[in-house]
Design a protein around this motif. Structure first.
Motif, PDB file in Angstrom:
ATOM      1  N   GLY A 344       2.481   4.376   5.654  1.00  0.00           N
ATOM      2  CA  GLY A 344       1.653   4.328   4.449  1.00  0.00           C
ATOM      3  C   GLY A 344       0.627   3.209   4.482  1.00  0.00           C
ATOM      4  N   ALA A 345       0.901   2.181   5.267  1.00  0.00           N
ATOM      5  CA  ALA A 345      -0.064   1.096   5.366  1.00  0.00           C
ATOM      6  C   ALA A 345      -1.299   1.524   6.153  1.00  0.00           C
ATOM      7  CB  ALA A 345       0.587  -0.128   6.014  1.00  0.00           C
ATOM      8  N   SER A 385       1.708   4.025  -0.823  1.00  0.00           N
ATOM      9  CA  SER A 385       0.734   4.075   0.261  1.00  0.00           C
ATOM     10  C   SER A 385      -0.696   4.102  -0.278  1.00  0.00           C
ATOM     11  CB  SER A 385       0.992   5.282   1.160  1.00  0.00           C
ATOM     12  OG  SER A 385       0.414   6.447   0.613  1.00  0.00           O
ATOM     13  N   SER A 388      -1.149   0.233  -0.691  1.00  0.00           N
ATOM     14  CA  SER A 388      -0.803  -0.804   0.276  1.00  0.00           C
ATOM     15  C   SER A 388      -1.899  -1.044   1.317  1.00  0.00           C
ATOM     16  CB  SER A 388       0.518  -0.441   0.968  1.00  0.00           C
ATOM     17  OG  SER A 388       0.368   0.758   1.709  1.00  0.00           O
ATOM     18  N   PHE A 391      -4.788   0.093   4.786  1.00  0.00           N
ATOM     19  CA  PHE A 391      -5.405   1.366   4.416  1.00  0.00           C
ATOM     20  C   PHE A 391      -4.855   1.822   3.078  1.00  0.00           C
ATOM     21  CE2 PHE A 391      -6.470   5.793   4.374  1.00  0.00           C
ATOM     22  CZ  PHE A 391      -7.693   5.835   5.007  1.00  0.00           C
ATOM     23  N   GLY A 392      -5.461   1.382   1.980  1.00  0.00           N
ATOM     24  CA  GLY A 392      -5.015   1.741   0.643  1.00  0.00           C
ATOM     25  C   GLY A 392      -6.105   2.507  -0.084  1.00  0.00           C
ATOM     26  N   PRO A 393      -6.020   3.836  -0.049  1.00  0.00           N
ATOM     27  CA  PRO A 393      -7.106   4.643  -0.624  1.00  0.00           C
ATOM     28  C   PRO A 393      -7.466   4.239  -2.057  1.00  0.00           C
ATOM     29  CG  PRO A 393      -5.534   6.053   0.486  1.00  0.00           C
ATOM     30  CD  PRO A 393      -4.952   4.675   0.508  1.00  0.00           C
TER      31      PRO A 393
HETATM   32 NA    NA Z   1      -1.707   2.221   2.316  1.00  0.00          NA
END
Ligand code: NA
Ligand code: NA
Lengths: 438, 196, 315
Positions: A344-345, A385, A388, A391-393
């Motif tokens: 999720g990161a 995710s 976080s 990469f946190g949309p």
């Molecule tokens: Na993320």
């Protein structure tokens, strides 16, 4: 196929590390995010498989932009752009202040309520965060809320869309796991509200116990006539919400179509207020084009990367991580949660779902665990995710519309306590499955 | 941005107030190409509004008249697809794509220039590769295996050739994006010690 | 020499069809004595389900297991051969057409130019029709809003008086639940039951009257041609085994699910032979229209109608 330079010789494990490492390094150069993921995907496609495999990337780009469910994103953004240009949002927040201004943090709490309503209107996240970022964030800052708290409320609240039905995350899980989508919707509703109430609790505690987090409650008496004038600000937004929710729940429009109903509602509101003009529409549409360009290309990069990673054998790699580790269901589920958190990161939720569901769902079923409960856990993980780093949309979507002085670093820092709250809710779900499957 | 306090004044100014979007223009490095990309953006913005109207029309026709169309959803998806792709190019010309600038901002002007050049060059090369891959995809969507002109259709009851159009558009877009990065790179090279 | 191939399915990972397909990969290993191993990826892993032929031709993946009608946009012949709505009332009929009635030759004529070789056929069986409103025959379809995917099926529903609504699979559940649509072309009975479709649309028609999809197993032609004849035969036999397991097991499961559904108070409707014949007649008129779309579609039409007449399934 022949690779230009042989990355395949590395093996999938080290290649995965190299991939994430390269992503972080490129991010730090200041390269636009969308091009970071696209470039990493390109390098690995060339390195593993050679030039022919680049068509995987363009093919996924084509599929991504050609998807009906994504039509709701520009609709929400268009709504947001029009609200931003009209006085509707300001009047709404003035009215909210009248109602919630007597308690500390009242307007932030109301923003969370608004985000729950928005969550019930849409199946995918993105649009609501842009909407809250354009509307609620400036209004909360104007009223004197702490910047970090306001950012956190917008991103965490805006991500609730995945937990509160309708939700594409849950639908995709249901189709993959072959379980009832209705059961998933029912099961995720309470945990979604639990998350929202944790946010509310956090906002109230911060507002009451820390100095300067929320504006002081209004003490002065407001004359009845002025109250009435302020409360008028509620009418148009309430009508728009009624139109949209009404059209979904009365079976008039599909969820995606309902977002267009919202556009019409906001446009009509602007007309009623005498704010609508061709220029108003043109500027709103141009802003929508630009904002969608930003947020959709982040998705484009993510989907490209996932296709290439799957081609490299990502699914086998993830499967290898959990096979034979333990016979204890609790250990396995915790390990799955850890894998989901790490992935999720770096990846977006569609990619994580494609990578992990084929592996996790059969294991969960064979362990005799409830796949519905696991679906809710999965969805909770996806909530995290969204927020976080790196990469946190949700942070990226907010950044696309936030005032330029708010940096991505600021946003991620502001999100940390909310990620903590999500982790707490996830732990509750692990310990007390009854919250979801009662 | 500061706004007037009374609702009346706000009404008056809502139409006049230049919003942050209308003030925004392509970055100077984007050159003439960037200005054209910016202008053409209006066409795709209209597409988004048209998509909203088609969806509304579909809801009305289906619910009120029980006469759903076979084309509204596919058209709306296509228009949004075009806007999504074009929006990415549009943001390149305006330098509006989201980036992490923690390290970048801490660097001296020379370091920033080096990174700028690297970013433009890498993005240009990547777009070039994607244009090539999009071309491979296009050939399959436009010509049948036997080599006659045959546009790929959606296969729905309406069966429009929109998939072929979108694939052609993706190829053109990647080419123009490659050109735009080339223009930016050339101008960055010419401009010594630029301050960002 | 050993071979390893990567196939992509058009089904999601936990779907029963996918699980049968995974069973096929094990059968392949067994039948070839371990010489061939196949890795099966779920839908969308590498490319979208509509884009697999290009990925196979490019050598990115080696093969696919997919509903042939997804490629109707490339040539209407794909749509006609994969789902000639109303033609089949039992999986065995369709399978016999493909294996012995000229179907597999047509399939190869269709996909060879795309760089693919047809290995064999399977099917999940006769789909059940999901409906919120009681349907006893063609007349009841009048004005019913029905979700239909790509292909011939939407035209047939329109000709039968229904109002086809074009929605992706991901929007079917909520739209049906809230009543945006009244009915949907979705999947076989047991899958509809598992995903909760029958719970929100309590008047399914089973057996369905509308759809029996042709699922093809095919792979890169050059890679196929490079295989020894013995392995080619083993692969064909493995698909036959997979087809038999899938068809019989799913039928059993459908019957089991029917029992469960009835216990839950879901009313299952079964159309009379007359009504099925009426629907078939409407569908046949549409076949001719599709046949005009391309020379290959005309060829499929001719072979199909000849076969059906020969078997007495068509006058
Ligand atoms: Na993320
Ligand atoms: Na939602």
């Amino acid at each position: 196929m022949h690779a230009l330079f042989d990355l395949a010789a590395l093996g999938i494990g080290p290649a995965t590390l190299l991939m994430f490492g390269l992503m972080v390094v490129l991010l730090l150069t200041g390269m636009p995010l969308a091009f970071v993921t696209l470039l990493v995907a390109l390098v690995f496609a060339l390195g593993f498989f050679g030039p022919m495999s680049i068509t995987v990337i363009t093919s996924r780009i084509y599929t991504f932009v050609n998807s009906f469910v994504f039509v709701s994103v520009p609709m929400f953004v268009l709504m947001a752009a029009m609200l931003d240009r009209s006085g509707v949002a300001r009047d709404l927040f003035d009215a909210l202040k009248l109602i919630g201004g007597r308690i500390r943090g009242g307007v932030a709490v109301q923003t969370i309520f608004v985000s729950v309503i928005l969550a019930a209107m849409s199946g995918i996240i993105g649009g609501e965060i842009v909407l809250l970022g354009l509307i609620a964030l400036p209004q909360m800052l104007r009223q004197g809320y702490d910047r970090n708290l306001a950012i956190g409320v917008v991103c965490a609240g805006g991500s609730l869309g995945a937990m509160i039905p309708p939700s594409i995350v849950l639908i995709m899980y249901g189709l993959t796991a072959n379980v009832s989508i209705g059961d998933l919707f029912t099961a995720s509703f309470l945990p979604g509200l639990l998350l929202a109430s944790l946010y509310v609790g956090y906002v109230l505690i911060r507002s009451y116990f820390s100095e300067g987090v929320a504006p002081p409650p209004t003490k002065e008496k407001i004359p009845a006539a002025e109250k009435l004038r302020l409360l008028k600000g509620l009418i148009l937004p309430l009508l728009v919400v009624t139109f949209v929710l009404g059209s979904i729940y009365a079976g008039i429009a599909s969820v995606t179509e309902a977002s267009a109903v919202g556009v019409a509602g906001v446009a009509l509101s602007a007309m009623v207020r005498g704010e609508f003009s061709w220029r108003f529409l043109r500027d709103s549409a141009m802003q929508t084009l630009s904002t969608c360009g930003m947020i959709v290309w982040i998705g484009i990069g993510a989907t490209a990367l996932v296709g290439v990673y799957n081609l490299m054998g990502g699914i086998n790699f993830v499967a290898g991580l959990i096979t034979g580790v333990s016979d204890n269901p609790i250990v396995i589920v915790l390990l799955m949660m850890a894998i989901l958190f790490v992935l999720g990161a770096f990846l977006d939720w569609v990619g994580i779902a494609l990578l992990t569901m084929p592996i996790f769902v059969p294991i969960v079923k064979s362990l005799g665990l409830d796949p519905i409960w696991f679906g809710v856990l999965f969805c909770m993980n996806m909530q995290m995710s969204f927020l976080s780093p790196p990469f946190g949309p949700a942070a990226f979507y907010l950044k696309s519309v936030a005032p330029p002085e708010i940096s991505l670093g600021d946003i991620f820092r502001a999100l940390l306590p909310f990620i903590g709250l999500q982790a707490f809710a996830l732990a509750m779900m692990l310990c007390f499955p009854q919250i979801a499957v009662y | 941005m500061s706004r007037p306090q009374t609702p009346e004044a706000q009404h008056e100014l809502a139409a006049e107030l230049p919003t942050h979007e209308t003030r925004e223009t392509p970055i100077p490095e984007a050159g003439l190409l960037g200005r054209w990309i910016d202008r053409l953006g209006h066409l795709f913005a209209v597409g988004i509004v048209a998509a909203a109207l088609f969806l509304l029309m579909e809801v009305f026709l289906r619910y009120a008249l029980n006469a759903p169309t076979i084309w509204a959803h596919e058209t709306a998806t296509f228009l949004c697809g075009l806007a999504f792709l074009y929006g990415g190019l549009f943001c390149v010309s305006r330098d509006r794509h989201i980036r992490v600038v923690m390290l970048y901002d801490a660097l001296p002007a020379r370091g920033r220039k080096a990174l700028d050049l690297f970013i433009s060059l890498a993005s240009m090369i990547a777009s070039g590769f994607f244009a090539y891959a999009a071309w491979l995809m296009l050939t399959k969507a436009v010509w049948s295996p036997a080599g006659d002109l045959r546009l790929e259709r959606s296969g729905s009851a309406w069966n429009p050739p929109l998939p072929a159009y979108l694939k052609i558009f993706l190829f053109v877009l990647m080419l123009v994006m490659c050109a735009q990065f080339a223009v930016i790179l050339a101008r960055q090279l010419r401009k010594p010690g630029k301050d960002s | 020499q050993e071979y390893s191939f990567r196939f992509q399915s058009s089904d999601p990972a936990g779907n029963p069809n996918f699980i049968f397909q995974q069973g096929w990969t094990e059968t392949v290993t067994e039948m070839t004595g371990g010489k061939v191993s196949i890795e099966l990826l779920p839908v969308g892993s590498i490319v979208d389900y509509k884009e697999t032929p290009d990925a196979i031709a490019a050598g990115i993946i080696d093969g696919h297991i997919t509903d042939t009608s997804y490629f109707a946009g490339r040539d209407p012949a794909f749509g006609l051969i994969a789902n000639p709505v109303g033609a089949w009332s039992d999986p065995a009929q369709m399978i016999d057409f493909v294996e012995n009635g000229g179907g597999k030759e047509l399939m190869n004529e269709l996909i060879n130019p795309y760089g693919l070789e047809f290995i064999g056929v399977s099917t999940p069986g006769l789909e059940a029709f999901v409906s919120k409103v009681p349907l006893e025959g063609v007349a009841d379809l009048q004005g019913v809003k029905v979700r239909s995917p790509e292909g011939l099926i939407a035209n047939v529903f329109a000709a039968a008086g229904a109002n086809p609504v074009n929605l992706p699979a991901s929007e079917v559940y909520t739209s049906l639940d809230k009543g945006v649509i009244d009915a949907a072309d979705y999947s076989v009975f047991s899958v509809n039951q598992d995903t909760g479709m029958n719970e929100i649309a309590k008047h399914p028609v089973y057996p369905g009257f509308h759809s029996l999809p042709l699922v093809e197993v095919s792979m890169n032609k050059a890679k196929w041609d490079a295989l020894p004849a013995e392995i080619q035969d083993q692969l064909k036999a493995s698909v036959k085994a997979f087809q038999q397991t899938q068809v019989t097991t799913l039928k059993e499961r459908d019957l089991e699910a029917v029992g469960k559904a009835e216990a839950e108070g879901i009313t299952i409707h079964n159309w009379s032979d007359e009504e099925r014949a009426k629907f078939r007649a409407i569908a046949q008129e549409q076949w001719a229209g599709v046949a005009e779309g391309s020379p290959m579609a005309q060829k499929v039409y001719d072979t199909l109608t000849a076969y059906l007449k020969d078997k007495g399934l068509l006058q």
